[in-house]
Design a protein around this motif. Sequence first.
Motif, short mmCIF file in Angstrom:
data_model
loop_
_atom_site.label_atom_id
_atom_site.label_comp_id
_atom_site.label_asym_id
_atom_site.label_seq_id
_atom_site.Cartn_x
_atom_site.Cartn_y
_atom_site.Cartn_z
N LEU A 1 -7.14 7.22 -9.26
CA LEU A 1 -8.54 7.20 -8.84
C LEU A 1 -9.00 8.49 -8.18
O LEU A 1 -10.21 8.69 -8.01
CB LEU A 1 -8.77 6.03 -7.87
N GLY A 2 -8.04 9.34 -7.80
CA GLY A 2 -8.41 10.53 -7.04
C GLY A 2 -8.76 10.17 -5.61
O GLY A 2 -8.76 9.00 -5.22
N ILE A 3 -9.09 11.18 -4.82
CA ILE A 3 -9.46 10.92 -3.43
C ILE A 3 -10.73 10.10 -3.35
O ILE A 3 -10.83 9.14 -2.58
CB ILE A 3 -9.63 12.25 -2.67
N SER A 4 -11.73 10.44 -4.16
CA SER A 4 -13.01 9.72 -4.10
C SER A 4 -12.84 8.24 -4.39
O SER A 4 -13.29 7.38 -3.62
CB SER A 4 -14.00 10.34 -5.09
N GLY A 5 -12.21 7.92 -5.51
CA GLY A 5 -12.06 6.52 -5.89
C GLY A 5 -11.24 5.74 -4.88
O GLY A 5 -11.58 4.60 -4.54
N THR A 6 -10.16 6.34 -4.38
CA THR A 6 -9.30 5.65 -3.42
C THR A 6 -10.05 5.34 -2.13
O THR A 6 -9.98 4.23 -1.61
CB THR A 6 -8.06 6.51 -3.11
N PHE A 7 -10.80 6.31 -1.63
CA PHE A 7 -11.50 6.09 -0.37
C PHE A 7 -12.74 5.21 -0.54
O PHE A 7 -13.12 4.50 0.38
CB PHE A 7 -11.83 7.43 0.29
N PHE A 8 -13.37 5.24 -1.71
CA PHE A 8 -14.43 4.27 -1.97
C PHE A 8 -13.86 2.85 -1.95
O PHE A 8 -14.49 1.91 -1.44
CB PHE A 8 -15.10 4.53 -3.32
N LEU A 9 -12.66 2.69 -2.50
CA LEU A 9 -12.00 1.38 -2.50
C LEU A 9 -11.74 0.92 -1.07
O LEU A 9 -12.04 -0.23 -0.70
CB LEU A 9 -10.71 1.45 -3.28
N PHE A 10 -11.18 1.80 -0.24
CA PHE A 10 -10.94 1.45 1.16
C PHE A 10 -12.25 1.14 1.88
O PHE A 10 -12.31 0.24 2.73
CB PHE A 10 -10.22 2.60 1.87
N GLY A 11 -13.30 1.88 1.56
CA GLY A 11 -14.59 1.62 2.19
C GLY A 11 -15.13 0.25 1.84
O GLY A 11 -15.67 -0.46 2.71
N LEU B 1 0.83 -1.20 0.00
CA LEU B 1 0.00 0.00 0.00
C LEU B 1 0.87 1.26 0.00
O LEU B 1 0.58 2.23 -0.70
CB LEU B 1 -0.92 0.01 1.22
N GLY B 2 1.92 1.23 0.80
CA GLY B 2 2.81 2.38 0.84
C GLY B 2 3.45 2.65 -0.51
O GLY B 2 3.66 3.80 -0.90
N LEU B 3 3.73 1.57 -1.24
CA LEU B 3 4.36 1.70 -2.56
C LEU B 3 3.39 2.25 -3.60
O LEU B 3 3.75 3.10 -4.42
CB LEU B 3 4.90 0.34 -3.00
N PHE B 4 2.15 1.75 -3.55
CA PHE B 4 1.21 2.07 -4.63
C PHE B 4 0.19 3.14 -4.27
O PHE B 4 -0.60 3.55 -5.13
CB PHE B 4 0.47 0.80 -5.07
N PHE B 5 0.18 3.62 -3.01
CA PHE B 5 -0.82 4.62 -2.62
C PHE B 5 -0.76 5.88 -3.49
O PHE B 5 -1.80 6.37 -3.93
CB PHE B 5 -0.65 4.98 -1.14
N PRO B 6 0.44 6.43 -3.74
CA PRO B 6 0.47 7.62 -4.62
C PRO B 6 -0.12 7.34 -6.00
O PRO B 6 -0.78 8.20 -6.59
CB PRO B 6 1.96 7.95 -4.71
N SER B 7 0.11 6.12 -6.51
CA SER B 7 -0.44 5.77 -7.82
C SER B 7 -1.96 5.67 -7.75
O SER B 7 -2.66 6.04 -8.70
CB SER B 7 0.15 4.44 -8.30
N LEU B 8 -2.49 5.15 -6.62
CA LEU B 8 -3.94 5.07 -6.44
C LEU B 8 -4.55 6.46 -6.45
O LEU B 8 -5.57 6.71 -7.11
CB LEU B 8 -4.28 4.36 -5.12
N ILE B 9 -3.95 7.37 -5.68
CA ILE B 9 -4.46 8.74 -5.63
C ILE B 9 -4.42 9.38 -7.01
O ILE B 9 -5.36 10.06 -7.45
CB ILE B 9 -3.66 9.58 -4.62
N ALA B 10 -3.32 9.15 -7.74
CA ALA B 10 -3.18 9.74 -9.07
C ALA B 10 -4.20 9.16 -10.05
O ALA B 10 -4.74 9.88 -10.89
CB ALA B 10 -1.76 9.51 -9.59
#
Length: 213
Positions: free
Chosen positions: A164-174, A153-162
Amino acid sequence: MRILIVGIGISIGQQLTGINSIMYYAQAVLTESGFTHNGALIANIAPGVIAVIGGIIGLRLMQKINRRTTLLLGFSLTTTMHFLVAVASMLLPAGNPARPFVILALVVLFVGSIQTFLNIAIWVMLAEIFPLFIRGLAIGISVFFGWIVNALLGLFFPSLIAALGISGTFFLFGGIGVLALVFIATMVPETRGRTLESIEEGVTTGAIYTVKN
């Protein structure tokens, strides 16, 4: 062995809340939400402060609330915060002056929730659920899987934000949080108020899985 799956599951579940990634990249998340670089740096103090306060409260709760209840409450709160951050990011477009402060408040509530109800409880559970003859190895395996997930997660989190944006990333975590709640409700036994010897006997016989307090 079922109890090892439980240990691995709660360890991975803790990391899949994204807590460490969010703490690692909180400044990037806050910048993405609309803070300036310097504003995000200052605002990043708030999650750190609430993490300390939540940890202190969490230590006290361990003597008062059942483990399963604590985990279910914790994942319910963190999952709710994930969805609220995602929705807020959608409803408050970039440039809205309220956007960064609403997202900051929700991130602070998320960090407070996980520190109060999950982080300490999960480590206590890992120390309690395993029979003595496998305890050291089983805790090691559970923590290994958890930290592997944390590293990914630490490695790919910046890529997720880039991507999916904040919305997509946090929907995924949800969505992952919902799965974690199902796992806890169906797999995780209660250990509070029981001696390590009785827990070991319950795990060995399977009787511990019939107690769902």
